[in-house]
Write a protein that holds these residues in place. Sequence first.
Motif, PDB file in Angstrom:
ATOM      1  N   VAL A 288       0.806  -1.230   0.000  1.00  0.00           N
ATOM      2  CA  VAL A 288       0.000   0.000   0.000  1.00  0.00           C
ATOM      3  C   VAL A 288       0.836   1.276   0.000  1.00  0.00           C
ATOM      4  N   ALA A 289       2.131   1.162   0.161  1.00  0.00           N
ATOM      5  CA  ALA A 289       2.996   2.354   0.234  1.00  0.00           C
ATOM      6  C   ALA A 289       3.265   2.902  -1.159  1.00  0.00           C
ATOM      7  N   PRO A 290       3.617   4.184  -1.256  1.00  0.00           N
ATOM      8  CA  PRO A 290       3.982   4.772  -2.558  1.00  0.00           C
ATOM      9  C   PRO A 290       5.416   4.364  -2.921  1.00  0.00           C
ATOM     10  N   ASP A 291       5.575   3.118  -3.327  1.00  0.00           N
ATOM     11  CA  ASP A 291       6.906   2.546  -3.563  1.00  0.00           C
ATOM     12  C   ASP A 291       7.755   3.358  -4.533  1.00  0.00           C
ATOM     13  N   ASP A 292       7.144   3.816  -5.620  1.00  0.00           N
ATOM     14  CA  ASP A 292       7.920   4.560  -6.621  1.00  0.00           C
ATOM     15  C   ASP A 292       8.543   5.797  -5.984  1.00  0.00           C
ATOM     16  N   TYR A 293       7.725   6.532  -5.247  1.00  0.00           N
ATOM     17  CA  TYR A 293       8.241   7.731  -4.578  1.00  0.00           C
ATOM     18  C   TYR A 293       9.335   7.371  -3.581  1.00  0.00           C
ATOM     19  N   LEU A 294       9.134   6.315  -2.812  1.00  0.00           N
ATOM     20  CA  LEU A 294      10.112   5.927  -1.806  1.00  0.00           C
ATOM     21  C   LEU A 294      11.459   5.576  -2.433  1.00  0.00           C
ATOM     22  N   CYS A 295      11.440   4.990  -3.625  1.00  0.00           N
ATOM     23  CA  CYS A 295      12.698   4.675  -4.316  1.00  0.00           C
ATOM     24  C   CYS A 295      13.414   5.960  -4.719  1.00  0.00           C
ATOM     25  N   PHE A 296      12.646   6.917  -5.229  1.00  0.00           N
ATOM     26  CA  PHE A 296      13.243   8.220  -5.575  1.00  0.00           C
ATOM     27  C   PHE A 296      13.763   8.920  -4.316  1.00  0.00           C
ATOM     28  N   LEU A 297      12.958   8.920  -3.267  1.00  0.00           N
ATOM     29  CA  LEU A 297      13.350   9.569  -2.019  1.00  0.00           C
ATOM     30  C   LEU A 297      14.618   8.947  -1.452  1.00  0.00           C
ATOM     31  N   ALA A 298      14.702   7.626  -1.497  1.00  0.00           N
ATOM     32  CA  ALA A 298      15.868   6.928  -0.952  1.00  0.00           C
ATOM     33  C   ALA A 298      17.158   7.400  -1.606  1.00  0.00           C
ATOM     34  N   GLY A 299      17.090   7.694  -2.890  1.00  0.00           N
ATOM     35  CA  GLY A 299      18.282   8.162  -3.589  1.00  0.00           C
ATOM     36  C   GLY A 299      18.793   9.503  -3.106  1.00  0.00           C
ATOM     37  N   THR A 300      17.944  10.249  -2.425  1.00  0.00           N
ATOM     38  CA  THR A 300      18.361  11.571  -1.922  1.00  0.00           C
ATOM     39  C   THR A 300      18.841  11.508  -0.478  1.00  0.00           C
ATOM     40  N   THR A 301      18.859  10.307   0.095  1.00  0.00           N
ATOM     41  CA  THR A 301      19.281  10.141   1.486  1.00  0.00           C
ATOM     42  C   THR A 301      20.699   9.578   1.524  1.00  0.00           C
ATOM     43  N   THR A 302      21.164   9.293   2.720  1.00  0.00           N
ATOM     44  CA  THR A 302      22.504   8.724   2.875  1.00  0.00           C
ATOM     45  C   THR A 302      22.498   7.196   2.848  1.00  0.00           C
ATOM     46  N   ILE A 303      21.349   6.583   2.613  1.00  0.00           N
ATOM     47  CA  ILE A 303      21.288   5.124   2.556  1.00  0.00           C
ATOM     48  C   ILE A 303      22.240   4.637   1.456  1.00  0.00           C
ATOM     49  N   SER A 304      22.939   3.556   1.718  1.00  0.00           N
ATOM     50  CA  SER A 304      23.907   3.039   0.750  1.00  0.00           C
ATOM     51  C   SER A 304      23.195   2.249  -0.347  1.00  0.00           C
ATOM     52  N   TRP A 305      23.892   2.097  -1.468  1.00  0.00           N
ATOM     53  CA  TRP A 305      23.373   1.273  -2.555  1.00  0.00           C
ATOM     54  C   TRP A 305      23.098  -0.142  -2.046  1.00  0.00           C
ATOM     55  N   ARG A 306      24.014  -0.661  -1.262  1.00  0.00           N
ATOM     56  CA  ARG A 306      23.884  -2.028  -0.763  1.00  0.00           C
ATOM     57  C   ARG A 306      22.635  -2.177   0.108  1.00  0.00           C
ATOM     58  N   SER A 307      22.418  -1.241   1.034  1.00  0.00           N
ATOM     59  CA  SER A 307      21.239  -1.321   1.909  1.00  0.00           C
ATOM     60  C   SER A 307      19.954  -1.179   1.103  1.00  0.00           C
ATOM     61  N   PHE A 308      19.935  -0.217   0.192  1.00  0.00           N
ATOM     62  CA  PHE A 308      18.740  -0.011  -0.626  1.00  0.00           C
ATOM     63  C   PHE A 308      18.434  -1.260  -1.450  1.00  0.00           C
ATOM     64  N   THR A 309      19.446  -1.802  -2.115  1.00  0.00           N
ATOM     65  CA  THR A 309      19.245  -2.988  -2.951  1.00  0.00           C
ATOM     66  C   THR A 309      18.757  -4.164  -2.117  1.00  0.00           C
ATOM     67  N   THR A 310      19.323  -4.352  -0.946  1.00  0.00           N
ATOM     68  CA  THR A 310      18.895  -5.435  -0.061  1.00  0.00           C
ATOM     69  C   THR A 310      17.430  -5.276   0.328  1.00  0.00           C
ATOM     70  N   ILE A 311      17.039  -4.057   0.685  1.00  0.00           N
ATOM     71  CA  ILE A 311      15.648  -3.797   1.067  1.00  0.00           C
ATOM     72  C   ILE A 311      14.706  -4.083  -0.093  1.00  0.00           C
ATOM     73  N   ILE A 312      15.072  -3.631  -1.292  1.00  0.00           N
ATOM     74  CA  ILE A 312      14.213  -3.843  -2.462  1.00  0.00           C
ATOM     75  C   ILE A 312      14.139  -5.325  -2.823  1.00  0.00           C
ATOM     76  N   VAL A 313      15.285  -5.982  -2.900  1.00  0.00           N
ATOM     77  CA  VAL A 313      15.323  -7.384  -3.311  1.00  0.00           C
ATOM     78  C   VAL A 313      14.580  -8.282  -2.325  1.00  0.00           C
ATOM     79  N   LEU A 314      14.718  -8.011  -1.036  1.00  0.00           N
ATOM     80  CA  LEU A 314      14.053  -8.858  -0.033  1.00  0.00           C
ATOM     81  C   LEU A 314      12.619  -8.419   0.269  1.00  0.00           C
ATOM     82  N   GLY A 315      12.323  -7.134   0.121  1.00  0.00           N
ATOM     83  CA  GLY A 315      11.000  -6.636   0.481  1.00  0.00           C
ATOM     84  C   GLY A 315       9.970  -6.707  -0.628  1.00  0.00           C
TER      85      GLY A 315
END
Length: 193
Positions: free
Chosen positions: A143-170
């Motif tokens: 139910v979350a706005p996933d597309d927006y959250l992916c864009f938002l994540a890119g503007t934060t300090t989250i690492s590529w590795r953490s983001f990819t792990t969250i996306i791949v597993l979630g």
Amino acid sequence: MTKKIINILSIIGLAASLGYGIYLWKTGVLTSLSSLHTYVAGYGSWSALFFLAFQAIQVVLPILPGGLGCLVGVLAFGALKGFVFNYVGIVAGSLAAFALSRYYGRPLLYRFFSTPLIEKYDRWMEKKGRFARWLAVLIFFPVAPDDYLCFLAGTTTISWRSFTTIIVLGKPFSIALYSLGLTTLFTHLITWN
């Protein structure tokens, strides 16, 4: 200006999809699952490649609701292949959205999304480390706005590795819910021969 263009593209995409759906219905392609599978098989591997590209692009430029793409994937390719194609396409699109916003920064958010949406999710980022936890939880649910959250994540300090792990597993859980839930609903609404 970009938000207006995206809204126009979304309307055009939805209208084109409805028009194409009506055409497929009238030509008999959508009168049964076997007719649909025969139609899709007629395009060979191109049908899978086109669908993967469509799912990836629709994350970056939301022309159609993501749930509709998930439904089409399962109906056109079957439950297992449809799920895999949905998953691979959406993960690729999510990584692309992250990469774009990582490169272009916050101005990209304001060009694509509304200020109230941005401000709502900015509150989550006030405490260091909080964003990654919220992202993991929200990506897991459909139910979350996933597309927006992916864009938002890119503007934060989250690492590529953490983001990819969250996306791949979630993503598998939410894609499975969309894919199978909408398919069940759709098959109850339409009588297949």
